[in-house]
Write an enzyme that holds these catalytic residues in place. Sequence first.
Site, PDB file in Angstrom:
ATOM      1  N   THR A 125      68.606  53.414  -9.780  1.00 41.15           N
ATOM      2  CA  THR A 125      67.353  53.050  -9.114  1.00 41.15           C
ATOM      3  C   THR A 125      66.940  54.142  -8.145  1.00 41.15           C
ATOM      4  O   THR A 125      67.784  54.872  -7.615  1.00 41.15           O
ATOM      5  CB  THR A 125      67.506  51.735  -8.320  1.00 41.15           C
TER       6      THR A 125
ATOM      7  N   LYS B 198      62.926  45.267  -7.626  1.00 35.07           N
ATOM      8  CA  LYS B 198      63.229  46.209  -8.700  1.00 35.07           C
ATOM      9  C   LYS B 198      64.391  45.745  -9.571  1.00 35.07           C
ATOM     10  O   LYS B 198      64.440  46.050 -10.757  1.00 35.07           O
ATOM     11  CB  LYS B 198      63.499  47.617  -8.154  1.00 35.07           C
TER      12      LYS B 198
ATOM     13  N   ILE C  82      67.776  42.753  -0.464  1.00 38.92           N
ATOM     14  CA  ILE C  82      67.745  41.513  -1.231  1.00 38.92           C
ATOM     15  C   ILE C  82      68.398  41.702  -2.596  1.00 38.92           C
ATOM     16  O   ILE C  82      69.326  40.985  -2.972  1.00 38.92           O
ATOM     17  CB  ILE C  82      66.293  41.010  -1.417  1.00 38.92           C
TER      18      ILE C  82
ATOM     19  N   LYS D 291     101.413  46.787  32.753  1.00 38.99           N
ATOM     20  CA  LYS D 291     102.533  46.117  32.104  1.00 38.99           C
ATOM     21  C   LYS D 291     102.090  44.704  31.735  1.00 38.99           C
ATOM     22  O   LYS D 291     101.601  43.968  32.586  1.00 38.99           O
ATOM     23  CB  LYS D 291     103.751  46.051  33.033  1.00 38.99           C
ATOM     24  N   HIS D 292     102.268  44.351  30.480  1.00 37.96           N
ATOM     25  CA  HIS D 292     101.918  43.014  30.002  1.00 37.96           C
ATOM     26  C   HIS D 292     100.479  42.656  30.362  1.00 37.96           C
ATOM     27  O   HIS D 292     100.201  41.573  30.875  1.00 37.96           O
ATOM     28  CB  HIS D 292     102.911  41.980  30.530  1.00 37.96           C
TER      29      HIS D 292
ATOM     30  N   ASN E  23      96.297  33.331  39.008  1.00 34.23           N
ATOM     31  CA  ASN E  23      95.740  33.635  40.319  1.00 34.23           C
ATOM     32  C   ASN E  23      96.160  35.042  40.742  1.00 34.23           C
ATOM     33  O   ASN E  23      97.305  35.430  40.567  1.00 34.23           O
ATOM     34  CB  ASN E  23      96.226  32.631  41.362  1.00 34.23           C
TER      35      ASN E  23
ATOM     36  N   HIS F 264      91.968  34.819  32.956  1.00 35.32           N
ATOM     37  CA  HIS F 264      93.029  33.940  32.439  1.00 35.32           C
ATOM     38  C   HIS F 264      93.788  34.583  31.297  1.00 35.32           C
ATOM     39  O   HIS F 264      93.301  35.490  30.640  1.00 35.32           O
ATOM     40  CB  HIS F 264      92.391  32.625  31.964  1.00 35.32           C
TER      41      HIS F 264
END
Length: 509
Positions: free
Chosen positions: A30, A62, A123, A269-270, A410, A509
């Site tokens: 095409t 087409k 399409i 760390k972590h 916290n 968190h």
Amino acid sequence: MRALLSVSDKTGIVEFARGLAELGWELVSTGGTSRVLRDAGLSPRDISDITGVAEMLDGRVKTLHPAVHGALLARRDRPEHMQALEAQGITPIDLVVVNLYPFRATAARSGVTQEEVIEQIDIGGPSMLRSAAKNFDAVTVVVEPRDYTRVLAALKEQDDDLDLRRLLAEKAFAHTAAYDAAIATWFAQQRQEKFPETVTLSVARQQKLRYGENPDQAAAFYVDFPGAGLSSLTQRGGKELSFNNLLDLEGALLAVDPYAAETACAIIKHTTPCGLAVGTSALDAYRKALACDPVSAFGSVIAFTVPVDETTADAVSSLFVEVIVGPSFSDEAVEILGRKKNLRVLEGRATWPSSSLDYKRVRGGVLVQERPQTVIDDEGWKVVTTREPTSDERRDLLFVWRAVAAVKSNAIVLARDGATIGIGAGQMSRVDAAFLAVHKAQQQGHDTHGAVLGSDAYFPFRDGIDQAADAGVTAIVQPGGSVRDGEVTAAANERGIAMIFTGKRQFRH
């Protein structure tokens, strides 16, 4: 055998088409793809020769024709299907190569118009991919240029590889799903809707990982914006990244994001900082950050906001570090860090779209929120105590307010002279977080007298203020908003502490 080629990404298409032609395949193509193939000396048939209808509506129509979709969907093992094709004069299509209009790239372009974006909604392409993939038992469908070689090799060997066709069909459906997801997201954005009724996440596998958080958990790394975020970083040394490395890497970049205009270093760390500082150089910032908690820094991930030179690399290499990331590294720095075979060296800034959302998986669903702000300033701050902070305290209060945003709640952080000296993270009560921050600082020999304190949320009682005052803290920054703000402010006045309410909480968190 007939192949239909219609691609937006022309990478490798000429070589692939030439390989098909050499094997005796008839090529159908095409528009732009056809022109590229002809320019390369090939002779594809135009799609209009197959459908009997010229492309129309500026190319919007087409390939939407029974001569195409009947040729793709006909079951080769059903005589009635093949008889229907023969009755209509339709030749089966055995291979489809399609990749879709560049919708996402167009939509992301600065100054693009709505009309330009809409015209990139493909399409015919998705329709052909779905038809071919549905009939994978007989039709090979290719959406990625990187698969051209393996497909061509199978055809040359006359290998009827059903497993390969099944894999390629899976890729085709994933491709169209991702494409539709991008379009749906764009429409939601036009309505300025951040949280539409349905969110479809489209992520591509970047790499398989050795294992997850623990060795008995399989894992992989997927990206939603290829070439952005962590996937944009270039690894210049060390082993393959692990699941936990990537988590800590995100924590490190989150920690330094607010200091993008400064010379800063974060040691993680972590996923939580154990040291964070700004300095006059990368080495100065590193030494100040390390001094906060050198014991916890063992096995850490370290992030810099500025290029890493050989003196900084030499200092870092004396510590066991899992990952180091910075915007750039000198060749000498790479050589020095490369002596540590297990140290992963990552280069880049890992930026990604500011409009992207933050997803957290929970059982049975996903929590979705806006990403936290990376620009953290002193706008809206209010001094609530009798004593105003000094200019030096105010400078450190802004530093610590940025720092506490990266610490798990916290969270309480003590700081002085642009460096953390004590961090209390992830505690169930705020007073415990304050105790831990003071304890960690004093454990490392830091003088807490004259330090400032940042809290990610309000103090529910005065006990945290008293604990800070007993340690010699002279200024505090916190969101405010407690029913006992008056009592807490009175405690600060009583202990001679300057305190600022930001009006913003920074839970992590």
